[in-house]
Structures are given as C-alpha cells and as structure tokens.
Design an enzyme around this catalytic site. Structure first.
Site, mmCIF file in Angstrom:
data_model
loop_
_atom_site.group_PDB
_atom_site.id
_atom_site.type_symbol
_atom_site.label_atom_id
_atom_site.label_comp_id
_atom_site.label_asym_id
_atom_site.label_seq_id
_atom_site.Cartn_x
_atom_site.Cartn_y
_atom_site.Cartn_z
ATOM 1 N N HIS A 182 59.691 -45.848 20.011
ATOM 2 C CA HIS A 182 59.595 -46.129 18.573
ATOM 3 C C HIS A 182 58.729 -45.095 17.868
ATOM 4 O O HIS A 182 57.548 -44.930 18.215
ATOM 5 C CB HIS A 182 58.980 -47.527 18.376
ATOM 6 C CG HIS A 182 58.951 -47.975 16.952
ATOM 7 N ND1 HIS A 182 57.817 -48.472 16.354
ATOM 8 C CD2 HIS A 182 59.918 -47.998 15.994
ATOM 9 C CE1 HIS A 182 58.096 -48.806 15.101
ATOM 10 N NE2 HIS A 182 59.361 -48.523 14.860
ATOM 11 N N ARG A 183 59.299 -44.408 16.896
ATOM 12 C CA ARG A 183 58.631 -43.309 16.165
ATOM 13 C C ARG A 183 58.063 -42.284 17.168
ATOM 14 O O ARG A 183 56.987 -41.720 16.947
ATOM 15 C CB ARG A 183 57.514 -43.836 15.256
ATOM 16 C CG ARG A 183 57.974 -44.917 14.288
ATOM 17 C CD ARG A 183 56.894 -45.358 13.321
ATOM 18 N NE ARG A 183 57.175 -46.693 12.810
ATOM 19 C CZ ARG A 183 56.341 -47.426 12.088
ATOM 20 N NH1 ARG A 183 55.162 -46.923 11.728
ATOM 21 N NH2 ARG A 183 56.670 -48.628 11.678
ATOM 22 N N GLU A 234 63.426 -43.182 18.503
ATOM 23 C CA GLU A 234 63.752 -43.514 17.117
ATOM 24 C C GLU A 234 62.739 -42.798 16.247
ATOM 25 O O GLU A 234 61.577 -42.655 16.643
ATOM 26 C CB GLU A 234 63.621 -45.036 16.928
ATOM 27 C CG GLU A 234 63.946 -45.554 15.530
ATOM 28 C CD GLU A 234 62.748 -45.759 14.621
ATOM 29 O OE1 GLU A 234 62.930 -46.308 13.535
ATOM 30 O OE2 GLU A 234 61.598 -45.344 14.972
ATOM 31 N N ASP A 281 61.845 -41.914 11.696
ATOM 32 C CA ASP A 281 62.159 -42.274 10.308
ATOM 33 C C ASP A 281 62.303 -41.013 9.471
ATOM 34 O O ASP A 281 61.429 -40.139 9.507
ATOM 35 C CB ASP A 281 61.020 -43.116 9.717
ATOM 36 C CG ASP A 281 60.705 -44.324 10.585
ATOM 37 O OD1 ASP A 281 61.542 -45.238 10.636
ATOM 38 O OD2 ASP A 281 59.629 -44.333 11.227
ATOM 39 N N HIS A 334 57.181 -42.367 8.064
ATOM 40 C CA HIS A 334 57.581 -43.765 7.881
ATOM 41 C C HIS A 334 57.272 -44.298 6.489
ATOM 42 O O HIS A 334 58.110 -44.925 5.849
ATOM 43 C CB HIS A 334 56.880 -44.631 8.929
ATOM 44 C CG HIS A 334 57.182 -46.096 8.802
ATOM 45 N ND1 HIS A 334 56.450 -46.938 7.978
ATOM 46 C CD2 HIS A 334 58.144 -46.858 9.356
ATOM 47 C CE1 HIS A 334 56.963 -48.157 8.056
ATOM 48 N NE2 HIS A 334 57.984 -48.146 8.885
ATOM 49 N N GLU A 347 66.465 -43.133 11.848
ATOM 50 C CA GLU A 347 66.441 -44.207 10.852
ATOM 51 C C GLU A 347 66.314 -43.578 9.473
ATOM 52 O O GLU A 347 65.335 -42.888 9.178
ATOM 53 C CB GLU A 347 65.279 -45.191 11.072
ATOM 54 C CG GLU A 347 65.353 -46.281 10.008
ATOM 55 C CD GLU A 347 64.185 -47.255 9.973
ATOM 56 O OE1 GLU A 347 63.419 -47.361 10.945
ATOM 57 O OE2 GLU A 347 64.038 -47.893 8.905
ATOM 58 N N LYS A 354 65.239 -43.770 5.973
ATOM 59 C CA LYS A 354 64.215 -44.605 5.331
ATOM 60 C C LYS A 354 64.008 -44.068 3.920
ATOM 61 O O LYS A 354 63.021 -43.379 3.655
ATOM 62 C CB LYS A 354 62.947 -44.449 6.186
ATOM 63 C CG LYS A 354 61.807 -45.354 5.925
ATOM 64 C CD LYS A 354 62.036 -46.711 6.445
ATOM 65 C CE LYS A 354 61.043 -47.173 7.463
ATOM 66 N NZ LYS A 354 61.437 -48.489 7.992
ATOM 67 N N ASP A 392 56.817 -49.112 21.237
ATOM 68 C CA ASP A 392 55.733 -48.135 21.034
ATOM 69 C C ASP A 392 55.155 -47.672 22.365
ATOM 70 O O ASP A 392 54.381 -46.714 22.402
ATOM 71 C CB ASP A 392 54.578 -48.788 20.252
ATOM 72 C CG ASP A 392 54.977 -49.275 18.874
ATOM 73 O OD1 ASP A 392 55.892 -48.681 18.270
ATOM 74 O OD2 ASP A 392 54.345 -50.252 18.394
HETATM 75 O O1 G3P Z 1 64.332 -48.771 13.780
HETATM 76 C C1 G3P Z 1 63.489 -49.800 14.225
HETATM 77 C C2 G3P Z 1 62.229 -49.872 13.427
HETATM 78 O O2 G3P Z 1 61.695 -48.575 13.323
HETATM 79 C C3 G3P Z 1 62.434 -50.438 12.055
HETATM 80 O O3 G3P Z 1 61.241 -50.698 11.391
HETATM 81 O O4 G3P Z 1 59.446 -50.208 9.828
HETATM 82 O O5 G3P Z 1 59.242 -49.502 12.190
HETATM 83 O O6 G3P Z 1 60.814 -48.339 10.658
HETATM 84 P P1 G3P Z 1 60.148 -49.631 11.003
HETATM 85 MG MG MG Z 2 61.787 -46.923 11.979
#
Ligand code: G3P
Ligand code: MG
Length: 244
Positions: free
Chosen positions: A11-12, A38, A40, A53, A113, A115, A235
C-alpha cells in the site's frame, strides 16, 4: 485483458516501512517481498501526474499548500522522505512516469489509484492514462487502474478500455451493482473495516476478484483470504507474506 493478482499488494509502496508514495518506498516494498504495489496519482497545477495521497503536501513533505496550486517543479523541490525518518531525507514526490519506470526496472506490478483533486476527475484520468500508456510495454501485464471517483473510472473506460479497472469502495453505495454493470471493473477493491462476511460474500458472488485494503493484521488477513478475498493491500508486506 489478463489480470494476474498476487496475494499481497504493498500500500503506497510499503507505507509503514518507508515514506508513502516515494521511490524509496517502492524499493522497500520489493525488498520486503511484494511483487505489486498500489500508489496514488493526482495532477500538479500544470497538469503533470505526481504520486501523492493527500490534497495538500503538508503531511508527507516539508512544505505546505495544496497540490492543485503547485506546479510540478515546486512539488519536486519538496522533501517527501525526511518526515518519515532521517535516512529517507531527500526523497522527492515522484512523477507517475518515474514511479512506473522504477516499477518496470525492479519488477513490480502496479495498481495506479487515480486520486483526483475535486473537479479534476476526468482530466486526471485522461492524463494519467496517456502518460502510463505511452511508457508501459505492451507485453507486460497492464497496471490495474482504480479509483473512488466514478467519473475517473468512466474516463478510464474510454482512455484505456483494455486496461483493468478496480472499483474502490469504502461506504458501499446502494447502487454499487449498477456501477459494476456500467463501469465493468476487473476487480472490487473494498475497505475491509467496513465489511462483514455477508457483504464480502455479495462482492465475491459477482465473480470479480475482491481486493481488501488496508489490512495490517496477519490474523485478519487470514480471515479475509479464507472468506474468499483474492488479494490483501497492506502497509506491512513483511508481516502479511508469512501467512500466505
Ligand atoms: O487503493 C486502496 C487504498 O489506497 C484506498 O484508500 O485512501 O489509502 O488511497 P487510500
Ligand atoms: Mg490509495
């Protein structure tokens, strides 16, 4: 459209282990064993897709202000790593292009993603996909393009009809099934905290792979996988990989 999903997606990058949405974070995710990440993407004022993000730079850099009010050169002058730890000082907000090139170089699959800053949903999807398609090799599995913004997903069906889309859900709307029919996503990316075994079963019944975010507890990840979730967005890839 071929979509091969690993069980774990960083994640990120690997947000608990290195500064989020940075090249150092992507390298860290790879080192920790992730094969997909992933991140943003949103637009700078001058229309360059960058990886960050929040709508402002305040939390994740040494600067302050709204991303939409800053040109890419201003964003690139900020330190996006020192806040996380001194060893990451000097990390920059990556452009989408840099993030994708690094992913290709070190062998990471990606989930972009989209955003968008409010009001820039269509433009952001259009430019993100133009940029990504210009450099992503046709013989590699295409990035998964996800968004909470339905207008961005809709634009993705036009800009990259053959690239897989992920429909991001936090509070499940009543018309989610209608959105699935309209947007023809390849995956459903759902916030696990909001979901129950029953609601997860609804998603799984669609036949689409279900990705759960953001899961940092290995026991919870095990439960979700046993319920039929396909992939865990986390994470802490190092903590989740051992239970796979
Ligand atoms: O793509 C999953 C997750 O990243 C979505 O929420 O706010 O962490 O971008 P957020
Ligand atoms: Mg995200």
């Amino acid at each position: 459209m071929t979509l091969t999903l690993p069980k774990i997606i960083g994640h990120r990058g690997a947000m608990a282990r290195a500064p989020e949405n940075t090249l150092a974070g992507f390298r860290k995710a790879r080192e920790l064993g992730a094969t997909m990440i992933e991140f943003d993407a949103k637009l700078s004022r001058d229309g360059v897709p960058v990886l960050i993000h929040d709508e402002t730079v305040d939390r994740t850099t040494d600067g302050s202000g709204a991303v939409r009010d800053m040109d890419v050169d201003e964003l690139r002058a900020l330190d996006a790593g020192g806040w996380f730890g001194p060893e990451f000082a000097g990390e920059r907000i990556p452009t989408l292009e840099e993030g994708l090139r690094l992913a290709l170089e070190i062998g990471l699959a990606v989930n972009i993603e989209i955003k968008p800053c409010p009001g820039r949903e269509i433009e952001t999807a259009r430019i993100v996909l133009e940029t990504a398609r210009a450099l992503w090799p046709a013989d590699k599995p295409a990035p998964l393009i996800s968004s909470f913004a339905l207008a961005s997903l809709e634009q993705s069906t036009l800009s990259a009809p053959d690239w897989p889309r992920g429909y991001l859900i936090w509070d499940r709307p009543d018309d989610w099934r209608e959105n699935v029919r309209r947007l023809t996503p390849a995956t459903l990316n759902v916030g696990h905290e909001r979901e129950t075994p029953e609601s997860l079963a609804d998603y799984i019944d669609t036949g689409l792979p279900v990705l759960a975010y953001t899961v940092n507890d290995p026991a919870r990840a095990r439960v979700l996988l046993d319920l039929g979730v396909s992939s865990i967005i986390t994470d802490v890839p190092d903590l989740i990989l051992p239970i796979i």
